[in-house]
Design a protein around this motif. Structure first.
Motif, PDB file in Angstrom:
ATOM      1  N   ILE A 166       0.834  -1.206   0.000  1.00  0.00           N
ATOM      2  CA  ILE A 166       0.000   0.000   0.000  1.00  0.00           C
ATOM      3  C   ILE A 166       0.865   1.252   0.000  1.00  0.00           C
ATOM      4  CG2 ILE A 166      -1.601   1.360   1.403  1.00  0.00           C
ATOM      5  CD1 ILE A 166      -2.893  -1.319   2.233  1.00  0.00           C
ATOM      6  N   ILE A 167       1.918   1.266   0.815  1.00  0.00           N
ATOM      7  CA  ILE A 167       2.815   2.423   0.831  1.00  0.00           C
ATOM      8  C   ILE A 167       3.480   2.600  -0.529  1.00  0.00           C
ATOM      9  CG2 ILE A 167       4.957   3.319   1.818  1.00  0.00           C
ATOM     10  CD1 ILE A 167       4.139   2.107   4.484  1.00  0.00           C
ATOM     11  N   ALA A 168       3.894   1.484  -1.138  1.00  0.00           N
ATOM     12  CA  ALA A 168       4.530   1.556  -2.455  1.00  0.00           C
ATOM     13  C   ALA A 168       3.573   2.122  -3.494  1.00  0.00           C
ATOM     14  CB  ALA A 168       5.021   0.163  -2.870  1.00  0.00           C
ATOM     15  N   LEU A 169       2.319   1.687  -3.464  1.00  0.00           N
ATOM     16  CA  LEU A 169       1.347   2.188  -4.440  1.00  0.00           C
ATOM     17  C   LEU A 169       1.005   3.654  -4.182  1.00  0.00           C
ATOM     18  CD1 LEU A 169      -1.072  -0.869  -4.695  1.00  0.00           C
ATOM     19  CD2 LEU A 169       0.637  -0.121  -6.361  1.00  0.00           C
ATOM     20  N   LEU A 170       0.985   4.069  -2.906  1.00  0.00           N
ATOM     21  CA  LEU A 170       0.741   5.476  -2.603  1.00  0.00           C
ATOM     22  C   LEU A 170       1.846   6.371  -3.161  1.00  0.00           C
ATOM     23  CD1 LEU A 170      -0.561   5.284   1.089  1.00  0.00           C
ATOM     24  CD2 LEU A 170      -1.883   5.751  -1.001  1.00  0.00           C
ATOM     25  N   VAL A 171       3.032   5.816  -3.325  1.00  0.00           N
ATOM     26  CA  VAL A 171       4.131   6.566  -3.940  1.00  0.00           C
ATOM     27  C   VAL A 171       4.069   6.466  -5.455  1.00  0.00           C
ATOM     28  CG1 VAL A 171       6.641   6.713  -4.164  1.00  0.00           C
ATOM     29  CG2 VAL A 171       5.612   6.263  -1.926  1.00  0.00           C
ATOM     30  N   ALA A 172       3.876   5.255  -5.974  1.00  0.00           N
ATOM     31  CA  ALA A 172       4.019   5.015  -7.410  1.00  0.00           C
ATOM     32  C   ALA A 172       2.843   5.522  -8.226  1.00  0.00           C
ATOM     33  CB  ALA A 172       4.222   3.515  -7.661  1.00  0.00           C
ATOM     34  N   VAL A 173       1.615   5.318  -7.737  1.00  0.00           N
ATOM     35  CA  VAL A 173       0.442   5.641  -8.563  1.00  0.00           C
ATOM     36  C   VAL A 173       0.316   7.141  -8.831  1.00  0.00           C
ATOM     37  CG1 VAL A 173      -2.078   5.559  -8.660  1.00  0.00           C
ATOM     38  CG2 VAL A 173      -0.796   3.547  -7.932  1.00  0.00           C
ATOM     39  N   PRO A 174       0.346   8.021  -7.827  1.00  0.00           N
ATOM     40  CA  PRO A 174       0.231   9.456  -8.155  1.00  0.00           C
ATOM     41  C   PRO A 174       1.374   9.954  -9.027  1.00  0.00           C
ATOM     42  CG  PRO A 174      -0.154   9.071  -5.816  1.00  0.00           C
ATOM     43  CD  PRO A 174       0.406   7.805  -6.367  1.00  0.00           C
ATOM     44  N   ILE A 175       2.609   9.610  -8.661  1.00  0.00           N
ATOM     45  CA  ILE A 175       3.752  10.098  -9.438  1.00  0.00           C
ATOM     46  C   ILE A 175       3.719   9.539 -10.853  1.00  0.00           C
ATOM     47  CG2 ILE A 175       6.267  10.118  -9.599  1.00  0.00           C
ATOM     48  CD1 ILE A 175       6.381  10.052  -6.567  1.00  0.00           C
TER      49      ILE A 175
END
Length: 503
Positions: free
Chosen positions: A276-285
């Motif tokens: 979840i933390i990884a997706l919170l970084v990767a998806v918006p950017i």
């Protein structure tokens, strides 16, 4: 005859047979082509098919059946030999604390080592056949040739290795004989049927179609095989360990000397938390960069920025793991973990490994997956939709928000799903960045671990596949497969519902 063939071919029998079959197929190609031209009086207009079709027909009839039998033989022979040798190992040859499977591993290594010393001339084949474990220090002899054994060689293990070598030698002989006969039969038959009226093109096209169907089926068969192998081993695990403890327990504490607490919940929590933390970084950017590159950036900026962004996808995950351990982790410790010396004046983080460390670095790794795929999908939206929106008075940003993104949403969801699956299955970044502690905690500054890391840990080294501590890896893998499958189903459902509203 068997000794002669094995002496000439040795362990390279399969590779040499491939060379022989392909050479015979090439010969058949040219001979069939020439034979077809001769039967047509030298004029290709008298032939049913082009000359090359006759050649390809001969090559296929020679190579495909022979290579198919070779592949099946190579897959089946080791399993049949191991099954036969496995049954001959007496209980007295199994040390205390070991298992028949581990002894079988020693048998295979010993058999390979005996082949090595024969090939290098340390002993001849007759000397190896008559070896006595009590009269010869085989372990030292093999160690001198670079073959390491875990313990001294006992006579039952030596006898099993000799049986393994003998059956492997016999198997190679019959493999060579059978593959050669099939290749020659196909070669001769293809030349006999070659004439001006033979419908070579139809036969070749049907053969190519069959090969395409087989290739398309391999992915499905591979998936089915993986699922079935995990399923059967998971069933064996649940026969030894309670399924209620596995799915509803709260502790992960494998103990090879006694009872173990093998609950998946701490591992599942760590996996989902880091993902979840990884997706919170990767998806918006990733999504914002895709929108910029496809809708705002000029050709020069796009041609330079997109390749640079995609370089992130080519960096090995072990490098990301080292980056997490040596750079990101210490940086977070300087912020959260130095007490009065830290930037925040508190000590929330005791070491460089944490959920946040692994999540941030994994998110950086996933940016190209989201960005590149989303960029291609956004570019695939028809220009007419943009022009229609702009013609109705919408601004550029309104067109992107209300037309382009909704039209590309199914593909964007696929890109996010791919990134989520990649995050759930990541191992090296978690090993180096998140630690190896299995627990349930909401603090992202604490060390945790994931399902994939535990699978690797449980299957590392000489393992006993009859124990719950090893079989649990298959149950973990099956659970992970069901988890990713569920994500796919949910994503497809969301995409279909949105398409209904958008259409």
């Amino acid at each position: 005859m068997s000794d002669l063939i094995n002496g000439l071919l040795g362990g390279n029998a399969a590779f040499l047979m491939v060379i022989v079959v392909l050479g015979l197929a090439a010969l058949g190609f040219y001979m069939a082509r020439s034979r077809a031209m001769a039967s047509g009086g030298g004029d290709r207009r008298n032939l049913h098919s082009l000359p090359n079709y006759y050649g390809w027909n001969a090559a296929m009839m020679t190579a495909v059946p022979a290579l198919g039998v070779l592949v099946i033989w190579l897959l089946a022979q080791p399993m049949m030999i191991e099954s036969a040798v496995f049954k001959t190992i007496p209980e007295s040859a199994i040390p205390e604390g070991s298992s028949r499977g581990l002894v079988m591993s020693d048998v295979r290594r010993l058999a390979d080592g005996l082949d090595v010393i024969v090939q290098r001339g340390v002993m001849d084949a007759e000397q190896v056949t008559t070896l006595d474990a009590g009269a010869t220090d085989l372990r030292a002899t093999l160690a001198a040739e670079g073959v390491a054994l875990g313990s001294a060689v006992e006579q039952p293990v030596l006898d099993a290795a000799q049986m393994y070598r003998a059956q492997s030698s016999t198997g190679r002989f019959w493999m060579v004989a059978l593959v050669t006969v099939i290749a020659l039969a196909g070669f001769v038959f293809s030349l006999r049927v070659t004439n001006a009226d033979f419908r070579a093109r139809n036969v070749v096209e049907k053969g190519i179609l069959a090969l395409l169907i087989l290739s398309a089926s391999l992915a499905i068969l591979t998936t089915v095989g993986i699922v079935l192998s995990m399923l059967f081993e998971s069933i064996n695990f649940f026969r030894l360990h309670s399924w209620t403890d596995f799915f509803f327990g709260s502790t992960w504490a494998p103990n090879f000397r006694g009872d173990s607490d093998l609950s998946i919940l701490p591992l599942l929590w760590g996996t989902l938390y880091i993902s979840i933390i990884a997706l919170l970084v990767a998806v918006p950017i990733g999504l914002f960069s895709a929108i910029y590159l496809s809708e705002y950036a000029g050709p020069k900026v796009r041609s330079a920025a997109k390749p640079l962004l995609e370089i992130l996808a080519g960096i090995p995950t072990i490098v990301y793991g080292l980056f997490a351990l040596l750079t990101v982790g210490p940086a977070l410790v300087n912020i959260f973990g130095r007490g009065e010396d830290g930037l925040l004046g508190v000590e929330w983080m005791s070491g460089a490994t944490s959920v946040l460390t692994a999540g941030l670095v994994m998110g950086i790794m996933l940016i190209p997956f989201v960005s590149s795929l989303s960029d291609d999908i956004i570019n695939a939206v028809p220009q007419s939709m943009r022009d229609g929106s702009l013609g109705l008075g919408a601004t550029h940003s309104e067109t992107i928000r209300q037309v382009v993104i909704p039209a590309a949403l199914p593909g964007i969801m696929g890109a996010i799903l791919l990134a989520a699956s990649r995050a759930i299955g990541e191992t090296m970044i978690v090993v180096l960045g998140a630690g190896a502690i299995a627990k349930i905690s909401g603090n992202p500054l604490e060390a945790m671990t994931t399902i994939t890391t535990r699978i690797v840990s449980q299957l590392t080294g000489d393992t006993n596949f009859a124990s719950p501590e090893t079989l649990v890896a298959f149950a973990l893998g099956l659970t992970l497969f069901v988890l990713t499958l569920g994500l796919n189903v949910i994503a497809l459902y969301i995409v279909r519902k949105y398409r209904e509203q958008y259409d």
